[in-house]
Design an enzyme around this catalytic site. Structure first.
Site, PDB file in Angstrom:
ATOM      1  N   LYS A   1      99.907  19.948  33.203  1.00 42.85           N
ATOM      2  CA  LYS A   1      99.530  18.901  34.165  1.00 42.85           C
ATOM      3  C   LYS A   1      98.010  18.799  34.212  1.00 42.85           C
ATOM      4  O   LYS A   1      97.321  19.801  34.381  1.00 42.85           O
ATOM      5  CB  LYS A   1     100.066  19.229  35.556  1.00 42.85           C
ATOM      6  CG  LYS A   1      99.654  18.192  36.605  1.00 42.85           C
ATOM      7  CD  LYS A   1     100.340  18.436  37.924  1.00 42.85           C
ATOM      8  CE  LYS A   1      99.542  19.276  38.891  1.00 42.85           C
ATOM      9  NZ  LYS A   1      98.407  18.577  39.508  1.00 42.85           N
TER      10      LYS A   1
ATOM     11  N   ASP B   1      98.500  13.485  36.360  1.00 37.50           N
ATOM     12  CA  ASP B   1      98.751  13.391  37.804  1.00 37.50           C
ATOM     13  C   ASP B   1      97.633  12.584  38.477  1.00 37.50           C
ATOM     14  O   ASP B   1      96.749  13.156  39.097  1.00 37.50           O
ATOM     15  CB  ASP B   1      98.816  14.835  38.334  1.00 37.50           C
ATOM     16  CG  ASP B   1      99.120  14.927  39.811  1.00 37.50           C
ATOM     17  OD1 ASP B   1      99.572  13.941  40.401  1.00 37.50           O
ATOM     18  OD2 ASP B   1      98.897  16.022  40.375  1.00 37.50           O
TER      19      ASP B   1
ATOM     20  N   LYS C   1      98.325   9.696  40.487  1.00 35.10           N
ATOM     21  CA  LYS C   1      98.833   9.137  41.753  1.00 35.10           C
ATOM     22  C   LYS C   1      98.300   7.732  42.038  1.00 35.10           C
ATOM     23  O   LYS C   1      97.619   7.506  43.053  1.00 35.10           O
ATOM     24  CB  LYS C   1      98.481  10.050  42.932  1.00 35.10           C
ATOM     25  CG  LYS C   1      99.019  11.467  42.819  1.00 35.10           C
ATOM     26  CD  LYS C   1      98.754  12.263  44.091  1.00 35.10           C
ATOM     27  CE  LYS C   1      99.275  13.661  44.043  1.00 35.10           C
ATOM     28  NZ  LYS C   1      98.521  14.582  43.164  1.00 35.10           N
TER      29      LYS C   1
ATOM     30  N   ASP D   1      97.752   0.824  44.177  1.00 33.60           N
ATOM     31  CA  ASP D   1      96.886  -0.359  44.228  1.00 33.60           C
ATOM     32  C   ASP D   1      97.796  -1.591  44.173  1.00 33.60           C
ATOM     33  O   ASP D   1      99.022  -1.455  44.248  1.00 33.60           O
ATOM     34  CB  ASP D   1      95.888  -0.315  43.047  1.00 33.60           C
ATOM     35  CG  ASP D   1      94.587  -1.050  43.371  1.00 33.60           C
ATOM     36  OD1 ASP D   1      94.660  -2.153  43.954  1.00 33.60           O
ATOM     37  OD2 ASP D   1      93.511  -0.530  43.035  1.00 33.60           O
TER      38      ASP D   1
ATOM     39  N   THR E   1     102.265  16.591  50.772  1.00 32.42           N
ATOM     40  CA  THR E   1     102.614  17.751  51.604  1.00 32.42           C
ATOM     41  C   THR E   1     101.479  18.107  52.566  1.00 32.42           C
ATOM     42  O   THR E   1     101.676  18.865  53.509  1.00 32.42           O
ATOM     43  CB  THR E   1     102.968  18.977  50.741  1.00 32.42           C
ATOM     44  OG1 THR E   1     102.003  19.086  49.705  1.00 32.42           O
ATOM     45  CG2 THR E   1     104.345  18.851  50.147  1.00 32.42           C
TER      46      THR E   1
ATOM     47  N   ARG F   1      98.084  28.565  39.625  1.00 35.03           N
ATOM     48  CA  ARG F   1      97.414  29.861  39.660  1.00 35.03           C
ATOM     49  C   ARG F   1      98.260  31.072  39.263  1.00 35.03           C
ATOM     50  O   ARG F   1      97.727  31.995  38.632  1.00 35.03           O
ATOM     51  CB  ARG F   1      96.753  30.054  41.031  1.00 35.03           C
ATOM     52  CG  ARG F   1      95.529  29.153  41.174  1.00 35.03           C
ATOM     53  CD  ARG F   1      95.147  28.915  42.592  1.00 35.03           C
ATOM     54  NE  ARG F   1      96.152  28.115  43.297  1.00 35.03           N
ATOM     55  CZ  ARG F   1      96.072  27.783  44.584  1.00 35.03           C
ATOM     56  NH1 ARG F   1      95.045  28.203  45.302  1.00 35.03           N
ATOM     57  NH2 ARG F   1      97.006  27.038  45.134  1.00 35.03           N
TER      58      ARG F   1
HETATM   59  O1  C5P Z   1      97.992  26.860  41.754  1.00 32.02           O
HETATM   60  P1  C5P Z   1      99.225  26.232  42.298  1.00 32.02           P
HETATM   61  O2  C5P Z   1     100.513  26.751  41.688  1.00 32.02           O
HETATM   62  O3  C5P Z   1      99.279  26.205  43.811  1.00 32.02           O
HETATM   63  O4  C5P Z   1      99.104  24.711  41.790  1.00 32.02           O
HETATM   64  C1  C5P Z   1     100.000  23.713  42.187  1.00 32.02           C
HETATM   65  C2  C5P Z   1      99.582  22.391  41.613  1.00 32.02           C
HETATM   66  O5  C5P Z   1     100.426  21.380  42.143  1.00 32.02           O
HETATM   67  C3  C5P Z   1      98.156  21.962  41.963  1.00 32.02           C
HETATM   68  O6  C5P Z   1      97.662  21.172  40.866  1.00 32.02           O
HETATM   69  C4  C5P Z   1      98.338  21.115  43.201  1.00 32.02           C
HETATM   70  O7  C5P Z   1      97.318  20.175  43.353  1.00 32.02           O
HETATM   71  C5  C5P Z   1      99.661  20.445  42.883  1.00 32.02           C
HETATM   72  N1  C5P Z   1     100.404  19.970  44.058  1.00 32.02           N
HETATM   73  C6  C5P Z   1     100.794  20.797  45.087  1.00 32.02           C
HETATM   74  N2  C5P Z   1     101.496  20.299  46.137  1.00 32.02           N
HETATM   75  C7  C5P Z   1     101.815  19.010  46.176  1.00 32.02           C
HETATM   76  C8  C5P Z   1     101.452  18.159  45.142  1.00 32.02           C
HETATM   77  C9  C5P Z   1     100.726  18.685  44.082  1.00 32.02           C
HETATM   78  O8  C5P Z   1     100.514  21.986  45.060  1.00 32.02           O
HETATM   79  N3  C5P Z   1     102.535  18.565  47.162  1.00 32.02           N
END
Ligand code: C5P
Length: 232
Positions: free
Chosen positions: A32, A59, A61, A64, A119, A211
Site C-alpha cells: 500500500k 490509497d 481516497k 471530488d 476511523t 508497523r
Molecule cells: O502501522 P499500521 O499497521 O498501524 O498501519 C496501518 C495502515 O493502515 C496505515 O497506512 C494507516 O494509515 C492505514 N489505515 C488505518 N486505519 C484506517 C484506514 C487506514 O490504520 N481506518
C-alpha cells in the site's frame, strides 16, 4: 477472491521503500502506498514498485466532483495500480464516475474500494459536526451498500466490522482491513485491533499491516508469519 496481506509502506521516501522491499527475494508482497509518499515522490514511485514486481494499493481516497474523479481515475488506471479508493461520501454518482474512469479500453480495471467513515471520526463528531444523525455503524453499512450499488468492489473497514459488511453487502463484497497486530506485539496508536488469525476468522479479504512488519527486526519473517496466520 483470495485472501492476501498488504504491507502499508509508510516510509518517507523512495530510497527507504526500495531498501525495505529489496529484502523480499522470494515472494513479492502486495504493498500500500499512501498520500504522503505519492505526493512526495510523484507517480514514479508507483512505476518503481510495480517494476520490482509488486501489486499496489494506491490509497489516495479521492473525493471530488464526478468528472474530476473520473479523469483522475483514468490516470491511475494508466499507472497500472491494482487497487485504489474513493470516499463513499462523494455519492453514488461520483463512485460510478470513478469506475468509468478506471475502466481501461480492454474492459479491465483495478479493484475500487470505498472509505465509509474514517476511523478517526467518532460517532459524536459525525453527528454533531457532519450532521449525520444516524448511529455510526448504520451509516457505515449504508455507505457500504451505496458503494456496492455504484459497482465498487468493497470497502475499507475495521476487521471487527468485516463480518457485518459481508452480511449486509454479500460475501463477494471485499473487505480491506487495517488495525492488525500480532497477539504478542505492540498495539501502538491503533485502538481497535485484531490478530491476523482473528481477521481471517471474521472474514477479512485483505489485511493492511504496517508497523508490525515494517518495524520488525526481520520484516520478511514477520510478513511470512502474517501470511501463515491469515492466508494459511
Ligand atoms: O502501522 P499500521 O499497521 O498501524 O498501519 C496501518 C495502515 O493502515 C496505515 O497506512 C494507516 O494509515 C492505514 N489505515 C488505518 N486505519 C484506517 C484506514 C487506514 O490504520 N481506518
Amino acid at each position: 477472491m483470495g485472501r492476501d496481506v498488504i504491507i502499508a509502506c509508510d516510509f518517507n521516501n523512495k530510497e527507504e521503500v526500495v531498501r525495505f522491499l529489496e529484502k523480499f527475494k522470494e515472494t513479492k508482497p502486495f504493498v500500500k502506498i499512501g498520500m504522503e509518499l505519492f505526493y512526495a515522490q510523484g507517480p514514479d514511485i508507483v512505476r518503481t514498485i510495480k517494476g520490482m514486481g509488486h501489486k499496489i494499493f494506491l490509497d489516495l481516497k479521492l473525493h471530488d466532483i464526478p468528472n474530476t474523479v473520473k479523469k483522475s481515475m483514468s490516470v491511475l488506471a494508466g499507472l497500472d495500480v491494482d487497487m485504489c479508493n474513493v470516499h463513499a461520501a462523494g455519492t453514488k454518482a461520483m463512485m460510478s464516475a470513478a469506475i468509468e474512469g478506471l475502466t481501461r479500453a480492454d474492459g479491465t480495471r483495478p479493484l475500487l474500494i470505498a472509505v465509509t467513515q474514517l476511523t478517526s471520526t467518532s460517532e459524536e463528531m459525525m453527528q454533531e459536526e457532519l450532521w449525520i444523525e444516524r448511529p455510526i455503524d448504520e451509516t457505515v453499512l449504508h455507505y457500504a451498500s451505496n458503494a456496492k450499488e455504484a459497482g465498487l468492489d468493497g470497502v475499507v473497514c475495521s476487521p471487527l466490522e468485516a463480518g457485518k459488511v459481508h452480511d449486509f453487502c454479500g460475501a463477494g463484497f471485499v473487505t480491506v482491513t487495517p488495525g492488525v497486530r500480532f497477539a504478542d506485539g505492540d498495539v501502538g496508536d491503533q485502538k481497535r485491533v485484531t490478530t491476523p488469525a482473528k481477521a481471517r476468522e471474521i472474514g477479512s479479504d485483505y489485511i493492511v499491516v504496517g508497523r508490525p512488519i515494517t518495524q520488525a527486526d526481520d520484516p520478511v519473517e514477520a510478513y511470512n508469519r502474517c501470511v501463515a496466520e491469515f492466508v494459511g
